[in-house]
Design a protein around this motif. Structure first.
Motif, PDB file in Angstrom:
ATOM      1  N   PRO A  61       0.809  -1.226   0.000  1.00 50.03           N
ATOM      2  CA  PRO A  61       0.000   0.000   0.000  1.00 50.03           C
ATOM      3  C   PRO A  61       0.841   1.275   0.000  1.00 50.03           C
ATOM      4  CG  PRO A  61      -0.941  -1.583   1.539  1.00 50.03           C
ATOM      5  CD  PRO A  61       0.320  -2.206   1.012  1.00 50.03           C
ATOM      6  N   PHE A  62       2.002   1.253   0.663  1.00 52.66           N
ATOM      7  CA  PHE A  62       2.850   2.460   0.652  1.00 52.66           C
ATOM      8  C   PHE A  62       3.124   2.887  -0.782  1.00 52.66           C
ATOM      9  CE2 PHE A  62       6.876   4.704   0.364  1.00 52.66           C
ATOM     10  CZ  PHE A  62       6.793   5.636   1.388  1.00 52.66           C
ATOM     11  N   LEU A  63       3.498   1.926  -1.612  1.00 53.09           N
ATOM     12  CA  LEU A  63       3.847   2.243  -3.007  1.00 53.09           C
ATOM     13  C   LEU A  63       2.615   2.618  -3.816  1.00 53.09           C
ATOM     14  CD1 LEU A  63       6.514  -0.556  -3.491  1.00 53.09           C
ATOM     15  CD2 LEU A  63       6.948   1.919  -3.677  1.00 53.09           C
ATOM     16  N   SER A  64       1.500   1.931  -3.618  1.00 56.95           N
ATOM     17  CA  SER A  64       0.309   2.302  -4.399  1.00 56.95           C
ATOM     18  C   SER A  64      -0.241   3.652  -3.959  1.00 56.95           C
ATOM     19  CB  SER A  64      -0.765   1.204  -4.382  1.00 56.95           C
ATOM     20  OG  SER A  64      -0.793   0.529  -3.181  1.00 56.95           O
ATOM     21  N   GLN A  65      -0.048   3.999  -2.687  1.00 61.39           N
ATOM     22  CA  GLN A  65      -0.500   5.323  -2.238  1.00 61.39           C
ATOM     23  C   GLN A  65       0.428   6.447  -2.729  1.00 61.39           C
ATOM     24  OE1 GLN A  65      -1.228   4.910   1.997  1.00 61.39           O
ATOM     25  NE2 GLN A  65      -2.908   3.466   1.628  1.00 61.39           N
ATOM     26  N   GLN A 111      -0.772   6.950  -6.286  1.00 61.57           N
ATOM     27  CA  GLN A 111      -2.030   7.693  -6.382  1.00 61.57           C
ATOM     28  C   GLN A 111      -1.955   9.078  -5.749  1.00 61.57           C
ATOM     29  OE1 GLN A 111      -4.513   4.742  -4.544  1.00 61.57           O
ATOM     30  NE2 GLN A 111      -4.146   3.353  -6.273  1.00 61.57           N
ATOM     31  N   GLY A 112      -0.845   9.358  -5.076  1.00 66.30           N
ATOM     32  CA  GLY A 112      -0.695  10.659  -4.426  1.00 66.30           C
ATOM     33  C   GLY A 112      -1.474  10.773  -3.132  1.00 66.30           C
ATOM     34  N   THR A 113      -1.885   9.659  -2.562  1.00 66.42           N
ATOM     35  CA  THR A 113      -2.705   9.696  -1.353  1.00 66.42           C
ATOM     36  C   THR A 113      -1.920   9.373  -0.081  1.00 66.42           C
ATOM     37  OG1 THR A 113      -3.365   7.391  -1.712  1.00 66.42           O
ATOM     38  CG2 THR A 113      -4.832   9.087  -2.577  1.00 66.42           C
ATOM     39  N   ILE A 114      -0.634   9.121  -0.208  1.00 68.68           N
ATOM     40  CA  ILE A 114       0.176   8.841   0.991  1.00 68.68           C
ATOM     41  C   ILE A 114       0.208  10.099   1.868  1.00 68.68           C
ATOM     42  CG2 ILE A 114       2.389   9.493  -0.107  1.00 68.68           C
ATOM     43  CD1 ILE A 114       2.189   6.421   2.075  1.00 68.68           C
ATOM     44  N   GLN A 115       0.138   9.939   3.167  1.00 69.62           N
ATOM     45  CA  GLN A 115       0.256  11.094   4.064  1.00 69.62           C
ATOM     46  C   GLN A 115       1.710  11.567   4.051  1.00 69.62           C
ATOM     47  OE1 GLN A 115      -2.492  12.423   5.767  1.00 69.62           O
ATOM     48  NE2 GLN A 115      -3.512  10.962   4.411  1.00 69.62           N
ATOM     49  N   PHE A 146       5.270   9.416   4.310  1.00 71.57           N
ATOM     50  CA  PHE A 146       6.326   9.434   3.301  1.00 71.57           C
ATOM     51  C   PHE A 146       7.645   9.889   3.918  1.00 71.57           C
ATOM     52  CE2 PHE A 146       8.876  11.047  -0.182  1.00 71.57           C
ATOM     53  CZ  PHE A 146       8.804   9.978  -1.055  1.00 71.57           C
ATOM     54  N   ASN A 147       7.571  10.917   4.755  1.00 68.82           N
ATOM     55  CA  ASN A 147       8.789  11.454   5.371  1.00 68.82           C
ATOM     56  C   ASN A 147       9.443  10.450   6.320  1.00 68.82           C
ATOM     57  OD1 ASN A 147       8.384  13.771   3.930  1.00 68.82           O
ATOM     58  ND2 ASN A 147       7.495  14.928   5.632  1.00 68.82           N
ATOM     59  N   THR A 148       8.630   9.643   6.978  1.00 68.32           N
ATOM     60  CA  THR A 148       9.197   8.580   7.823  1.00 68.32           C
ATOM     61  C   THR A 148      10.019   7.634   6.968  1.00 68.32           C
ATOM     62  OG1 THR A 148       7.398   8.679   9.421  1.00 68.32           O
ATOM     63  CG2 THR A 148       8.629   6.613   9.327  1.00 68.32           C
ATOM     64  N   TRP A 149       9.427   7.194   5.859  1.00 68.21           N
ATOM     65  CA  TRP A 149      10.179   6.322   4.952  1.00 68.21           C
ATOM     66  C   TRP A 149      11.475   7.020   4.501  1.00 68.21           C
ATOM     67  CZ3 TRP A 149      11.515   7.669  -0.008  1.00 68.21           C
ATOM     68  CH2 TRP A 149      12.330   6.713  -0.645  1.00 68.21           C
ATOM     69  N   LEU A 150      11.347   8.286   4.091  1.00 63.77           N
ATOM     70  CA  LEU A 150      12.489   9.022   3.516  1.00 63.77           C
ATOM     71  C   LEU A 150      13.667   9.117   4.497  1.00 63.77           C
ATOM     72  CD1 LEU A 150      13.566  10.863   1.179  1.00 63.77           C
ATOM     73  CD2 LEU A 150      12.460  12.770   2.331  1.00 63.77           C
ATOM     74  N   MET A 185       6.699   0.139   7.984  1.00 61.06           N
ATOM     75  CA  MET A 185       7.234   1.040   9.024  1.00 61.06           C
ATOM     76  C   MET A 185       6.689   2.465   8.878  1.00 61.06           C
ATOM     77  SD  MET A 185      11.256   1.867   9.586  1.00 61.06           S
ATOM     78  CE  MET A 185      11.384   2.296   7.851  1.00 61.06           C
ATOM     79  N   ALA A 186       6.418   2.894   7.630  1.00 59.28           N
ATOM     80  CA  ALA A 186       5.930   4.256   7.395  1.00 59.28           C
ATOM     81  C   ALA A 186       4.602   4.510   8.096  1.00 59.28           C
ATOM     82  CB  ALA A 186       5.778   4.497   5.892  1.00 59.28           C
ATOM     83  N   TYR A 187       3.875   3.431   8.380  1.00 54.61           N
ATOM     84  CA  TYR A 187       2.555   3.581   9.006  1.00 54.61           C
ATOM     85  C   TYR A 187       2.634   3.514  10.523  1.00 54.61           C
ATOM     86  CZ  TYR A 187       1.110   2.956   4.224  1.00 54.61           C
ATOM     87  OH  TYR A 187       0.963   3.114   2.883  1.00 54.61           O
TER      88      TYR A 187
END
Ligand code: HMH
Length: 207
Positions: free
Chosen positions: A23-27, A30-34, A38-42, A202-204
């Protein structure tokens, strides 16, 4: 018959899909990731890449001469990538001076261990780690802004070629590896599949 990278992918499709479809990648697509997710992943991935660079150095240390050209080219890409991560963090006002989340720390410790493994095992793991991002980002492309450059970094055609050549080098190392090392390489592949899945999750939070 010696183990090959292709064989690992054919043998464990479910595990590998869990590592590369999330879901991280599909969001992101779609531009729907919070933004916070995203910043946590980054910020965590920056620290991942620092440890991955050390793994790359250890791979170079034990590689046959014929494998150095590709690996040294990979180092140049990592140099650019680390600088790019710093620039992205600055753009987003993110500090990179923060503690590792447990999932990232676990993955970094795994890579530090892997750096001690024999070359065929290391080469297989190194390939799998790069393939996970190549297939993960490419499989969810095209993305929307501001994620296009992220998808392109690991999904671009040159990176795909690089990963294919890493597989060839791992295959050639596995060819002369004994059964015990082949089993170790297989375990490393499966562990990476799990660590990659956890890293997206982890991003969630909560991992
Ligand atoms: C978690 N896996 C993770 N981060 C990366 N940057 C790569 C693989 C590819 O280098």
């Amino acid at each position: 018959m010696p183990l090959t990278c292709q064989q690992l992918l054919s043998q464990y499709p479910t595990q590998w899909q869990a590592a590369t479809i999330h879901p991280f990648l599909s969001q992101c697509q779609q531009g729907t990731i919070q933004p916070q997710q995203f910043n946590t992943w980054l910020t965590q991935d920056y620290h991942f890449v620092v440890e991955f660079t050390r793994l790359a150095a250890s791979l170079i240390q034990s590689a046959p001469v014929a494998h150095l050209d590709l690996l040294l080219g990979g180092m140049v890409v990592l140099q650019d990538e680390l600088n790019w991560f710093q620039a992205k963090a600055t753009e987003r006002d993110l500090s990179l001076d923060l503690p590792l989340q447990p999932t990232c720390a676990t993955y970094c410790a795994f890579m530090a261990d892997l750096a001690q493994a024999p070359y065929p095992v290391k080469a297989t793991g190194f390939w799998a780690i790069e393939l996970a991002y190549n297939q993960g980002w490419q499989g969810h492309s095209p993305m929307v802004e501001p994620y296009v450059e992220f998808a392109d970094r690991w999904g671009n055609a040159a990176f795909t070629t690089y990963v294919e050549l890493l597989a060839q080098q791992a295959d050639s190392a596995l060819q002369s590896a004994d059964k015990a090392l082949q089993t170790e390489a297989e375990k490393v592949f499966l562990t990476i599949a799990i660590l990659e899945k956890d890293f997206w999750q982890m991003a969630y939070g909560g991992l």
